[in-house]
Design a protein around this motif. Sequence first.
Motif, PDB file in Angstrom:
ATOM      1  N   ALA A 116     -13.866 -11.105  -7.105  1.00 46.40           N
ATOM      2  CA  ALA A 116     -13.409  -9.769  -6.723  1.00 46.40           C
ATOM      3  C   ALA A 116     -12.490  -9.837  -5.512  1.00 46.40           C
ATOM      4  CB  ALA A 116     -14.607  -8.874  -6.430  1.00 46.40           C
ATOM      5  N   VAL A 117     -12.855 -10.673  -4.527  1.00 48.58           N
ATOM      6  CA  VAL A 117     -12.020 -10.832  -3.333  1.00 48.58           C
ATOM      7  C   VAL A 117     -10.654 -11.401  -3.712  1.00 48.58           C
ATOM      8  CG1 VAL A 117     -11.760 -12.107  -1.170  1.00 48.58           C
ATOM      9  CG2 VAL A 117     -13.952 -11.061  -1.744  1.00 48.58           C
ATOM     10  N   LEU A 122      -4.728 -10.712  -4.807  1.00 53.99           N
ATOM     11  CA  LEU A 122      -3.594 -10.817  -5.721  1.00 53.99           C
ATOM     12  C   LEU A 122      -2.914  -9.471  -5.944  1.00 53.99           C
ATOM     13  CD1 LEU A 122      -5.015 -13.279  -8.417  1.00 53.99           C
ATOM     14  CD2 LEU A 122      -3.197 -13.736  -6.756  1.00 53.99           C
ATOM     15  N   LEU A 123      -3.711  -8.407  -5.935  1.00 56.75           N
ATOM     16  CA  LEU A 123      -3.165  -7.077  -6.160  1.00 56.75           C
ATOM     17  C   LEU A 123      -2.617  -6.440  -4.886  1.00 56.75           C
ATOM     18  CD1 LEU A 123      -5.863  -5.602  -8.598  1.00 56.75           C
ATOM     19  CD2 LEU A 123      -3.577  -6.459  -9.170  1.00 56.75           C
ATOM     20  N   GLY A 124      -2.784  -7.129  -3.761  1.00 60.07           N
ATOM     21  CA  GLY A 124      -2.297  -6.583  -2.502  1.00 60.07           C
ATOM     22  C   GLY A 124      -3.147  -5.450  -1.963  1.00 60.07           C
ATOM     23  N   ALA A 125      -4.387  -5.372  -2.426  1.00 58.51           N
ATOM     24  CA  ALA A 125      -5.286  -4.315  -1.954  1.00 58.51           C
ATOM     25  C   ALA A 125      -5.872  -4.691  -0.595  1.00 58.51           C
ATOM     26  CB  ALA A 125      -6.409  -4.089  -2.966  1.00 58.51           C
ATOM     27  N   PRO A 126      -6.322  -3.706   0.186  1.00 58.17           N
ATOM     28  CA  PRO A 126      -6.936  -4.012   1.477  1.00 58.17           C
ATOM     29  C   PRO A 126      -8.178  -4.886   1.309  1.00 58.17           C
ATOM     30  CG  PRO A 126      -6.456  -1.662   1.281  1.00 58.17           C
ATOM     31  CD  PRO A 126      -6.244  -2.257  -0.072  1.00 58.17           C
ATOM     32  N   ARG A 127      -8.385  -5.806   2.255  1.00 58.55           N
ATOM     33  CA  ARG A 127      -9.570  -6.658   2.209  1.00 58.55           C
ATOM     34  C   ARG A 127     -10.805  -5.840   2.563  1.00 58.55           C
ATOM     35  NH1 ARG A 127      -8.701  -9.770   6.257  1.00 58.55           N
ATOM     36  NH2 ARG A 127     -10.282  -8.887   7.608  1.00 58.55           N
ATOM     37  N   ASP A 186     -16.891  -0.401  -2.417  1.00 58.94           N
ATOM     38  CA  ASP A 186     -15.789  -0.811  -1.543  1.00 58.94           C
ATOM     39  C   ASP A 186     -14.589  -1.309  -2.350  1.00 58.94           C
ATOM     40  OD1 ASP A 186     -17.330  -0.169   0.623  1.00 58.94           O
ATOM     41  OD2 ASP A 186     -17.949  -2.231   1.048  1.00 58.94           O
ATOM     42  N   VAL A 187     -14.859  -2.075  -3.407  1.00 55.85           N
ATOM     43  CA  VAL A 187     -13.775  -2.607  -4.243  1.00 55.85           C
ATOM     44  C   VAL A 187     -13.019  -1.468  -4.912  1.00 55.85           C
ATOM     45  CG1 VAL A 187     -13.282  -3.892  -6.354  1.00 55.85           C
ATOM     46  CG2 VAL A 187     -14.820  -4.865  -4.637  1.00 55.85           C
ATOM     47  N   ARG A 188     -13.751  -0.488  -5.423  1.00 63.07           N
ATOM     48  CA  ARG A 188     -13.096   0.657  -6.053  1.00 63.07           C
ATOM     49  C   ARG A 188     -12.208   1.394  -5.046  1.00 63.07           C
ATOM     50  NH1 ARG A 188     -17.488   4.164  -9.196  1.00 63.07           N
ATOM     51  NH2 ARG A 188     -15.571   5.347  -9.646  1.00 63.07           N
ATOM     52  N   GLY A 189     -12.716   1.561  -3.827  1.00 62.94           N
ATOM     53  CA  GLY A 189     -11.910   2.212  -2.797  1.00 62.94           C
ATOM     54  C   GLY A 189     -10.686   1.401  -2.425  1.00 62.94           C
ATOM     55  N   ALA A 190     -10.836   0.061  -2.356  1.00 61.47           N
ATOM     56  CA  ALA A 190      -9.705  -0.801  -2.020  1.00 61.47           C
ATOM     57  C   ALA A 190      -8.640  -0.762  -3.108  1.00 61.47           C
ATOM     58  CB  ALA A 190     -10.194  -2.234  -1.807  1.00 61.47           C
ATOM     59  N   LEU A 191      -9.084  -0.702  -4.362  1.00 60.64           N
ATOM     60  CA  LEU A 191      -8.120  -0.633  -5.467  1.00 60.64           C
ATOM     61  C   LEU A 191      -7.336   0.678  -5.432  1.00 60.64           C
ATOM     62  CD1 LEU A 191     -10.218  -2.151  -8.391  1.00 60.64           C
ATOM     63  CD2 LEU A 191      -8.255  -3.184  -7.232  1.00 60.64           C
ATOM     64  N   ARG A 192      -8.000   1.765  -5.081  1.00 60.95           N
ATOM     65  CA  ARG A 192      -7.298   3.052  -4.986  1.00 60.95           C
ATOM     66  C   ARG A 192      -6.326   3.074  -3.818  1.00 60.95           C
ATOM     67  NH1 ARG A 192     -12.509   5.269  -6.351  1.00 60.95           N
ATOM     68  NH2 ARG A 192     -12.917   5.604  -4.126  1.00 60.95           N
ATOM     69  N   ALA A 193      -6.636   2.296  -2.779  1.00 61.91           N
ATOM     70  CA  ALA A 193      -5.817   2.310  -1.563  1.00 61.91           C
ATOM     71  C   ALA A 193      -4.682   1.286  -1.592  1.00 61.91           C
ATOM     72  CB  ALA A 193      -6.707   2.038  -0.337  1.00 61.91           C
ATOM     73  N   ARG A 194      -4.607   0.463  -2.638  1.00 62.28           N
ATOM     74  CA  ARG A 194      -3.578  -0.572  -2.649  1.00 62.28           C
ATOM     75  C   ARG A 194      -2.185   0.065  -2.755  1.00 62.28           C
ATOM     76  NH1 ARG A 194      -5.229  -0.446  -8.011  1.00 62.28           N
ATOM     77  NH2 ARG A 194      -3.600  -0.689  -9.602  1.00 62.28           N
ATOM     78  N   PRO A 195      -1.199  -0.604  -2.192  1.00 67.03           N
ATOM     79  CA  PRO A 195       0.165  -0.065  -2.218  1.00 67.03           C
ATOM     80  C   PRO A 195       0.660   0.076  -3.658  1.00 67.03           C
ATOM     81  CG  PRO A 195      -0.025  -1.890  -0.677  1.00 67.03           C
ATOM     82  CD  PRO A 195      -1.283  -1.874  -1.456  1.00 67.03           C
ATOM     83  N   PRO A 196       1.452   1.100  -3.938  1.00 66.44           N
ATOM     84  CA  PRO A 196       2.002   1.273  -5.303  1.00 66.44           C
ATOM     85  C   PRO A 196       2.954   0.152  -5.637  1.00 66.44           C
ATOM     86  CG  PRO A 196       3.046   2.797  -3.774  1.00 66.44           C
ATOM     87  CD  PRO A 196       1.901   2.163  -3.014  1.00 66.44           C
ATOM     88  N   THR A 197       2.953  -0.265  -6.894  1.00 66.29           N
ATOM     89  CA  THR A 197       3.855  -1.327  -7.344  1.00 66.29           C
ATOM     90  C   THR A 197       5.248  -0.744  -7.580  1.00 66.29           C
ATOM     91  OG1 THR A 197       3.232  -0.907  -9.635  1.00 66.29           O
ATOM     92  CG2 THR A 197       1.996  -2.588  -8.447  1.00 66.29           C
ATOM     93  N   LEU A 198       6.236  -1.626  -7.554  1.00 64.16           N
ATOM     94  CA  LEU A 198       7.618  -1.170  -7.777  1.00 64.16           C
ATOM     95  C   LEU A 198       7.744  -0.576  -9.170  1.00 64.16           C
ATOM     96  CD1 LEU A 198       9.660  -4.140  -6.238  1.00 64.16           C
ATOM     97  CD2 LEU A 198       9.272  -1.851  -5.261  1.00 64.16           C
ATOM     98  N   GLY A 199       8.371   0.541  -9.230  1.00 63.53           N
ATOM     99  CA  GLY A 199       8.552   1.194 -10.500  1.00 63.53           C
ATOM    100  C   GLY A 199       7.331   1.966 -10.959  1.00 63.53           C
TER     101      GLY A 199
END
Length: 200
Positions: A116-117, A122-127, A186-199
């Motif tokens: 998960a970490v 890889l997705l650029g989500a917050p640690r 926490d993982v679900r929250g980090a995934l929601r907070a990850r920066p948007p991808t290009l496009g």
Amino acid sequence: MDGGSGRVDGDTRILTVPNVLSFVRIAAIPVFVMLLLDEGTRLWGFLVLGVVQGTDWVDGYVARRYRQVTELGKVLDPLADRLAVGAALITFVVADLFPLWAALLVLVRDGLVLVAVGVLALLGAPRIEVRRIGKVATFVLMWAIPMIAWGNAGFLLDDVVLVHGWIWFGVGYLEYLVATGAYVVDVRGALRARPPTLGG
């Protein structure tokens, strides 16, 4: 800035006392593994393992007390814990001092957390930060597992130590499950907070 804990967010120092202790703990893993696998040096292996586990508390205390919490330390400290516990478990199973089924309960859970970490990185989500309940669970298991192995090795007070080891293993694993549930959130929250991808 976390004014209550003495933490300095974004601290990029590397050579701090807690980080050096974590490096030493990782370097000592092959030492206690080799000692534990040989019946003639097994008692020394338990001693080295105990020192490795004891310094987990020391480096955490030093980091908080002397404001030496760093970004590297946030990764290195739990990594050292995971590696030490994993190495001890595998060694004890190989030496026939700990049951495989119980070892897999811990190893599979730790493996899922590491995956998960890695996915978050890889997705650029917050640690995600290490939860206190997770640290407590790891601390309990770090002592319960060697106690079980000690009892099975037939050392001093083996029966008493074995019973207490299994009791604390149950307590620690229950805390592990609670921590896992918290990390899922926490993982679900980090995934929601990850920066948007290009496009996107």
